[in-house]
Write a protein that holds these residues in place. Structure first.
Motif, short mmCIF file in Angstrom:
data_model
loop_
_atom_site.label_atom_id
_atom_site.label_comp_id
_atom_site.label_asym_id
_atom_site.label_seq_id
_atom_site.Cartn_x
_atom_site.Cartn_y
_atom_site.Cartn_z
N GLU A 136 -14.81 40.06 21.88
CA GLU A 136 -16.33 39.76 21.68
C GLU A 136 -17.14 41.18 21.45
O GLU A 136 -16.79 42.23 22.15
CB GLU A 136 -16.92 38.96 22.75
N THR A 137 -18.10 41.16 20.50
CA THR A 137 -18.84 42.20 20.64
C THR A 137 -20.20 41.88 21.30
O THR A 137 -21.16 41.53 20.92
CB THR A 137 -19.38 42.46 19.27
N ASN A 138 -19.91 42.36 22.55
CA ASN A 138 -21.06 42.01 23.58
C ASN A 138 -21.04 43.32 24.47
O ASN A 138 -19.99 44.04 24.51
CB ASN A 138 -21.06 40.77 24.27
N SER B 138 -20.38 43.79 27.63
CA SER B 138 -19.29 43.96 28.69
C SER B 138 -18.01 44.41 27.79
O SER B 138 -17.29 45.37 28.37
CB SER B 138 -19.33 42.74 29.40
N ASP B 139 -17.60 43.78 26.74
CA ASP B 139 -16.42 44.26 26.08
C ASP B 139 -16.47 45.59 25.49
O ASP B 139 -15.69 46.23 25.46
CB ASP B 139 -15.96 42.97 25.02
N THR C 170 -19.84 37.43 16.78
CA THR C 170 -18.97 36.83 17.62
C THR C 170 -19.57 35.20 17.73
O THR C 170 -20.87 35.20 17.91
CB THR C 170 -19.23 37.30 19.03
N PHE D 129 -13.56 31.54 21.37
CA PHE D 129 -14.91 31.80 20.22
C PHE D 129 -14.07 32.54 18.98
O PHE D 129 -12.72 32.80 19.30
CB PHE D 129 -15.57 32.91 20.91
N CYS E 87 -14.43 35.63 16.28
CA CYS E 87 -15.25 36.84 15.92
C CYS E 87 -14.65 37.90 14.78
O CYS E 87 -13.45 37.34 14.22
CB CYS E 87 -14.83 38.02 17.07
#
Lengths: 278, 302, 335
Positions: free
Chosen positions: B221-223, B225-226, C66, C261, C263
């Protein structure tokens, strides 16, 4: 042409594992049905379905048989993270499935033909759906020849069918080979392509269907050509990494064809039109 | 620069002609006066396209990874920082010295063609102000090649002016919360294009931990935390190995100040295990500090 | 003609934001992209409607990098899917350029045709209104015209904005969806007859004619070895491309619950086609590079009758190694 039974094709339906059969040390057959019974969707031989051990992952597998309206069977080899976990589950476990995907074998076009099935290792799983379909509609097909090989006796899938059930079918011959000699095995020893060459099954009115490791397929195709099979008489089913199953996510393309949508079954004539990336 | 270009062409032609190398890696001119780009000369004729100019900024040593499984002999042009990349590859046993013919060129400091491409695109883009010289070159401590078979041009003085770890010390002086907030902010913009990894000569693992699927160590995920996980893990793999070429920061399309992280590690490794500068000297069999164990290694930071 | 003065832009955006997420081109620190106007902070952000374009294409409004698909819970052997995240929030993309809008048309082909409709995409797409910004001055790397895009008549637009001078924009309604939006801000528009600028000449011209057909025979051409040499297989070009749409599906789980999910993924990554058994049909940079350009210029054309490139020029100026699709098309023509 493509029908999906769910409104959102990327969301799986929850099914229950009703039986697990140990085929080999690293292959198990999982029988799944809808909760309360019945198949989640109808599948033609050679079609695929996405199976998920929901919290772990999804993987695309060939449906190795649909037993009427009762359940679907998947013969799954332990090769990665998801399949490792899958091999640890027990009967009663709920899984996700979505599908069916892909074109499947040309069961109609093969009617009236002699059928030659050539499989290696877990490659028998997709062929099995077609083989059993032929037996179920026995009068529609001519002579059936099955050539199958694996590394060792233990690695042969579907042993009771191979040695017991299939040889008893009408006009059917089953040839089994293992790669290396071993104690207790008095059958054929050697690789599938050379066994095929030895048996030299006539191409006359015959369709050859093959599935197995890439290197086996490569040599099987050479042998079939030598035996006089034309490119239209040879059918194979391909494997690529897949994620969506519906021709959107991109990765399973070979040229402009998506294996999940336009495949996985191709005649050799069709394959030769594609870039050699399989 | 013209003389250097002429000499590089001459050397490349000679090496390709005699069969001493199969491929010669340098630069060529692109469509605009500023977009100098990597070039692979395969024959004497192509050697004429080679150039060396103020935009020859790319660290070409990373391209050697494309050839690590082959047998080709390779000629390559390196500046000071790039040559440290060669030492990195030799030290990491990714390449054999005898497959290389290294042409060293002392570097006067480069301009960044990528920045000029961005600026001239007409798109709304802001790249950090560079004055004349690329940001990465302002921090240069080693303009002269440290390993070569042939040196073209005069040796140059280091370009670093002022205190080397000034920005790092400023960052260290901040509170834990301030630092966390800072990194959270800059790393949240990461789009996970992995350009920083792909241009990095120290990122020479055959299967990168981020591509490993069994198990998968870092989420996709592009967030925050990642993204943080990605950058923290990558940074720790750079400790004692980063040769400070600054390419990761230069190619980042969202301008993450990656060299701040790398310089902090350079400073720490030197303080704890040093003095040590990665890739400054090539000694056969020598290993970076974190690749070996000594009984008197400090451990009070654990 | 309906027009609005530039000074009224923020008022219009404020009004539209009351009933929809309005994505506007902005600079946010080093980021250049479309951001929700509700998050606009004039101290940090800069509205850049007048810029040629922004680095991150607006495709992420309909196809986020995402995107949560569904969440699940497991109890013992039981599993339930407790929520499917189909997003129907009304959205407006304000100031999208013709090249990026053309790209949406291509994404529609991918996600909504050929056997299956992608429900996640469909819900977002149906609830998105496009307010396009006509382009009269092509940039240094722009070649949309060569790829069949008309920069001053953006297709699919519900409303077209035309910057007639430094004073303001023409507001041209194209569809019923556009009518409805216009009603919300009609008091901010005024009637005025203005002279529209002329489209300036393109610096770059590309001849795509016949490329797809020609590529059929070039799969094993040695040019791919040479063209792919500088490529370091990062994913910048695929992530800033308005038409690239490959994705991965992954799971995040903690204990017995989690979500699946999707992405963005990139065909430039080795892992993209890496199979669990170890085989990888596109192992090296050459195969991945070739597949990317063949997908854009041949395979997509064979499947949908159009190239998967709108000539926006982004990949040309962002590539750290100087790879240019313009050069590649020229090489193919000359091969």
């Amino acid at each position: 042409m493509h029908k999906c039974n769910c409104e959102n094709p990327l969301v799986p339906e929850i099914v229950e594992v009703i039986d697990i059969i140990d085929e080999t040390p690293d292959v198990k057959t999982f029988k799944v049905s809808k909760i309360g019974g019945g198949v989640p969707f109808d599948v033609m031989p050679g079609q695929l379905a996405m199976v998920s051990l929901v919290p772990v992952g999804e993987g695309m597998f060939s449906v190795s048989w649909q037993e009427d309206n009762d359940h679907l069977q998947f013969a799954i080899k332990r090769v990665g993270l998801m399949t490792d976990e899958l091999h640890r589950i027990e009967v009663g476990q709920k899984l996700g499935v979505r599908g069916p995907y892909g074109n499947g074998f040309p069961v109609e076009a093969c009617k009236g033909k002699n059928m030659l099935f050539i499989g290696g290792g877990i490659g028998l799983a997709p062929l099995r759906s077609f083989i059993k379909y032929c037996f179920k509609h026995r009068e529609d097909y001519g002579k059936i020849t099955i050539i199958y090989g694996s590394r060792s006796y233990a690695d042969l899938c579907f042993k009771d069918e191979l040695f017991d059930k299939w040889p008893k079918e009408k006009e059917t011959e089953v040839y089994v080979t293992i790669d290396k000699p071993e104690e207790g095995w008095d059958g054929h020893v050697g690789f599938v392509p050379s066994y095929l060459e030895e048996l030299n099954i006539s191409p006359e009115n015959t369709i050859a269907v093959t599935c197995g490791p890439p290197v086996m397929i490569k040599f099987v195709l050479e042998v079939l050509e030598k035996m006089g099979y034309t490119d239209d008489q040879v059918i194979t089913t391909l494997e690529m990494r897949m994620k969506c199953g519906i021709g959107k996510c991109g990765r399973c393309n070979i040229g402009s064809e998506y294996i999940c949508l336009d495949g996985p079954v191709f005649t050799l004539a069709q394959l030769k039109q594609l870039p050699p990336e399989w | 620069m013209k003389e250097i270009t002429a000499k590089i062409q001459e050397t490349a032609a000679r090496l390709l002609e005699s069969g001493q190398v199969d491929i010669f890696i340098g630069w060529q001119k692109g469509e605009f006066e500023y977009n100098t780009k990597p070039f692979f000369a395969h024959n004497v004729e192509e050697a004429k396209n080679l150039v060396f100019d103020e935009y020859s900024i790319h660290n070409l040593s990373n391209y050697l990874l494309k050839f690590r499984d082959g047998h080709e002999k390779i000629g390559i042009v390196v500046k000071g920082c790039d040559s440290r990349g060669i030492v990195r590859l030799l030290q990491d046993n990714q390449f054999k010295r005898d497959r290389l013919y290294i042409v060293g060129v002392p570097c006067p400091g480069m301009k960044d063609p990528l920045k000029r491409m961005y600026e001239d695109s007409g798109f709304a883009v802001k790249k950090p102000a560079d004055s004349e010289m690329a940001e990465k070159c302002r921090h240069c401590i080693q303009p002269n090649p440290v390993i070569y078979d042939e040196l073209i041009g005069e040796e140059k003085p280091p370009l670093l002016k002022g205190e080397r770890f000034k920005e790092i010390k400023e960052l260290e002086a901040k509170s834990y919360d301030e630092r966390y907030a800072f990194f959270e902010k800059v790393l949240s913009t990461c789009i996970r294009c992995y350009a920083c990894r792909q241009v990095c000569v120290a990122c020479n693992c055959r299967t990168c931990i981020f591509d490993e699927t069994k198990p998968q160590w870092v989420g996709r995920e592009t967030n925050v935390s990642d993204n943080m996980m990605y950058h923290v893990v990558r940074a720790s793999h750079m400790a004692g190995r980063c040769i400070e070429c600054g390419e990761c920061e230069r190619v980042c399309p969202v301008d993450i100040p990656l060299m701040l992280i790398n310089r902090k590690l350079i400073k720490d490794v030197a303080e704890f295990f040093g003095p040590y500068e990665a890739g400054i000297v090539y000694e056969e069999g020598a290993k970076p500090p974190l690749s070996m164990y000594k009984e008197d290694d400090p451990d009070d930071f654990i | 003609m309906k027009v609005f003065k530039k000074g009224r832009l923020e008022k219009i955006l404020d009004k539209l934001s009351e009933s929809a997420e309005v994505y506007v081109p902005m600079m946010r620190g080093a980021q250049s992209g479309f951001f929700d106007y509700k998050t606009y902070n004039p101290d940090f952000d800069e509205l850049v409607l007048e810029a040629l374009n922004v680095l991150r294409p607006p495709k992420e409004v309909v196809f986020p990098q995402t995107e949560k698909m569904y969440s699940f819970k497991q109890e013992g052997q039981d599993v339930i899917i407790d929520k499917v995240y189909e997003d129907e929030n009304p959205r407006i993309i304000f100031g999208i350029r013709a090249c990026d809008l053309k790209a949406i048309e291509y994404l529609d082909e991918v996600f909504l045709t050929c056997g299956y409709e992608d429900a996640f995409y469909k819900k977002r797409r149906e609830n998105t209104v496009f307010i396009a910004n006509a382009c009269y001055t092509p940039g240094k790397n722009c070649f949309c015209e060569s790829m069949g895009v008309n920069p001053v008549e953006p297709e699919l637009a519900d409303i077209v904005l035309r910057e007639y001078s430094d004073e303001g924009y023409v507001w041209e309604v194209k569809t019923e969806k556009g009518e409805n939006i216009t009603r919300l801000i009609s008091d901010l528009l005024e009637d005025k007859e203005v002279q529209l600028p002329e489209l300036k000449k393109f610096v770059i011209k590309v001849d795509y004619d016949g490329v797809a057909e020609k590529l059929k025979g070039l799969f094993e051409h040695p040019m791919w070895d040479r063209l792919s040499e500088p490529c370091q297989t990062c994913g910048i070009c695929t992530y800033i491309c308005p038409t690239c749409h490959c994705f991965d599906i992954q799971v995040k789980a903690w204990g017995d619950e989690g979500y699946r999910f999707r992405c963005w993924d990139s065909c430039m990554y080795r892992e993209y086609t890496q199979m669990a058994g170890g085989h990888n049909p596109r192992e090296t940079a050459k195969e991945r590079f070739r597949n990317r350009f063949l997908h854009k210029l041949e395979f997509f054309y064979e499947r949908y009758g159009k190239p998967l490139c709108t000539g926006c020029g982004r990949c040309v100026f962002v590539c750290p190694s100087g790879v240019s699709i313009v050069k590649i098309i020229e090489e193919i023509k000359g091969a």
